[in-house]
Design an enzyme around this catalytic site. Structure first.
Site, PDB file in Angstrom:
ATOM      1  N   ASP A 133      -5.978  -7.361  -3.005  1.00 19.22           N
ATOM      2  CA  ASP A 133      -6.093  -6.843  -4.373  1.00 19.22           C
ATOM      3  C   ASP A 133      -6.277  -7.911  -5.435  1.00 19.22           C
ATOM      4  O   ASP A 133      -6.074  -7.662  -6.621  1.00 19.22           O
ATOM      5  CB  ASP A 133      -4.887  -5.959  -4.724  1.00 19.22           C
ATOM      6  N   ASP A 171     -10.080  -1.899   0.442  1.00 20.98           N
ATOM      7  CA  ASP A 171     -10.446  -3.023  -0.414  1.00 20.98           C
ATOM      8  C   ASP A 171     -10.823  -4.297   0.327  1.00 20.98           C
ATOM      9  O   ASP A 171     -11.465  -5.176  -0.250  1.00 20.98           O
ATOM     10  CB  ASP A 171      -9.280  -3.373  -1.343  1.00 20.98           C
ATOM     11  N   ASP A 322      -1.356   4.496  -9.955  1.00 17.49           N
ATOM     12  CA  ASP A 322      -2.301   3.447  -9.610  1.00 17.49           C
ATOM     13  C   ASP A 322      -1.831   2.084 -10.105  1.00 17.49           C
ATOM     14  O   ASP A 322      -2.393   1.063  -9.700  1.00 17.49           O
ATOM     15  CB  ASP A 322      -3.665   3.738 -10.244  1.00 17.49           C
TER      16      ASP A 322
END
Length: 347
Positions: A133, A171, A322
């Site tokens: 991330d 991701d 989120d």
């Protein structure tokens, strides 16, 4: 833009993950029935009975002790019956179980044992790749490659021969393509992803879908070769729209273009929050983060009417934040007010 930074801020926080031994025991004690409408699957008092969906259309396990199920019970106890029925739209559906970093073997075993007891398949999400991330809301992951391999070994032992469908590392490939992952870590990441697919596919009843972005990220030409380098050829397929809001139609079109470049691989679509499509206002760099006015999408099912689409899944757990944007709590924390708005907006 989503997919470039902070793409998957949805791993559960430590506060909502049960400890190893307690997790499996609690889920098994819940008495999960094998068919919807059968014996009570997790009545926590207050009328929050959560049962399994019909196996023919939706073989995935519904967790009777999810955050949403607990919220239903709390609303019923408080006399908020209308709100309870709204949140039940979430609680009644199978959602991804994101395996935490501390007790991977026990968590994977607890979820798969509970699913097996109910005659269902566990839907697991693995999200612990090192340097994940890009330092955004869900930064973290395993300390290094060896730690990740050890963590993955624990997950595999926990799954064993029980049925599981795994969404692998949201991701991870995208951030190799967009340059977010520093160059010195890229070769290792490819090796870790390839090794993870091999390890999981060595299990008797485990399916694996490698994350492959979403309809708003970019063009399939940018990612199909990295996906192959990461081992997608050995996986059952890939996943699109994880934790995002693009419509099912857009997601399928993206998935088909990508599939055509990697040998006709099948794919799954995260429809958890795409009922109203993507958010188009505010900071373009954070439109993916707790956008207002969104709605739940198609319920999970394997009946997609498209031979390339293996399932619509709720990979992201609707109602979990989120990240600390737009007034939300930290990534992965339950946000009751947002969950209610998602449910109320659902047609």
């Amino acid at each position: 833009m989503y997919g470039m930074r902070g793409a998957f801020p949805c791993a559960p926080s430590a506060g909502v993950r049960a400890s190893a031994a307690v997790l499996g025991a609690a889920l098994l004690v819940a008495g999960c029935s094998s068919e919807g409408g059968g014996e009570k699957d997790g009545d926590r008092g207050g009328g929050a009975t959560i049962t399994q969906q019909p196996r023919e259309a939706d073989p995935f396990w519904v967790n009777p002790d999810s955050n949403a199920a607990r919220q239903v019970a709390a609303h019923v106890k408080a006399g908020r019956k209308a709100d309870a029925e709204q949140i039940r739209k979430i609680a009644a559906q199978p959602t991804g179980e994101w395996i935490g970093p501390e007790n991977p073997e026990a968590e994977a075993r607890g979820f798969t044992e509970a699913a097996d007891r109910a005659g269902r398949t566990a839907l697991l999400v693995l999200y612990d790749i090192p340097h994940r991330d890009c330092g955004q809301y869900s930064q973290g992951g395993a300390a290094d490659g060896d730690a990740y391999r050890a963590w993955l070994d624990g997950v595999a032992r926990g799954i064993g021969d029980r049925a599981a469908t795994v969404i692998l590392e949201p991701d991870a490939v995208l951030h190799l393509v967009d340059g977010c992952t520093p160059g010195q870590y890229q070769e290792e990441r490819y090796d870790l992803l390839k090794g993870a697919i091999g390890k999981l596919k060595s299990l008797r009843n485990t399916k694996v879908y490698l994350d492959a972005g979403n309809a708003g990220w970019g063009h399939p030409d940018q990612i199909f070769q990295p996906l192959r380098r990461a081992g997608v050829d050995r996986a059952d397929g890939f996943a699109v729209n994880v934790s995002n809001f693009y419509s099912t139609e857009e997601s399928i079109a993206y998935g088909k273009r990508l599939s055509a470049k990697i040998g006709g691989k099948h794919f799954v679509v995260d429809t958890s929050r795409n009922g109203n499509g993507p958010y188009a206002d505010g900071d373009p760099g954070e439109r993916w983060c707790n956008p207002p006015g969104r709605a739940l999408g198609e319920p999970p099912t394997i009946r997609t009417d498209d031979p390339l689409v293996d399932a619509y899944l709720w990979v992201k757990r609707p109602g979990e934040s989120d990240g600390t944007c737009k007034g939300g709590p930290k990534a992965g924390d339950w946000w009751a007010a947002y969950a209610l708005k998602l449910a109320e907006a659902t047609r």
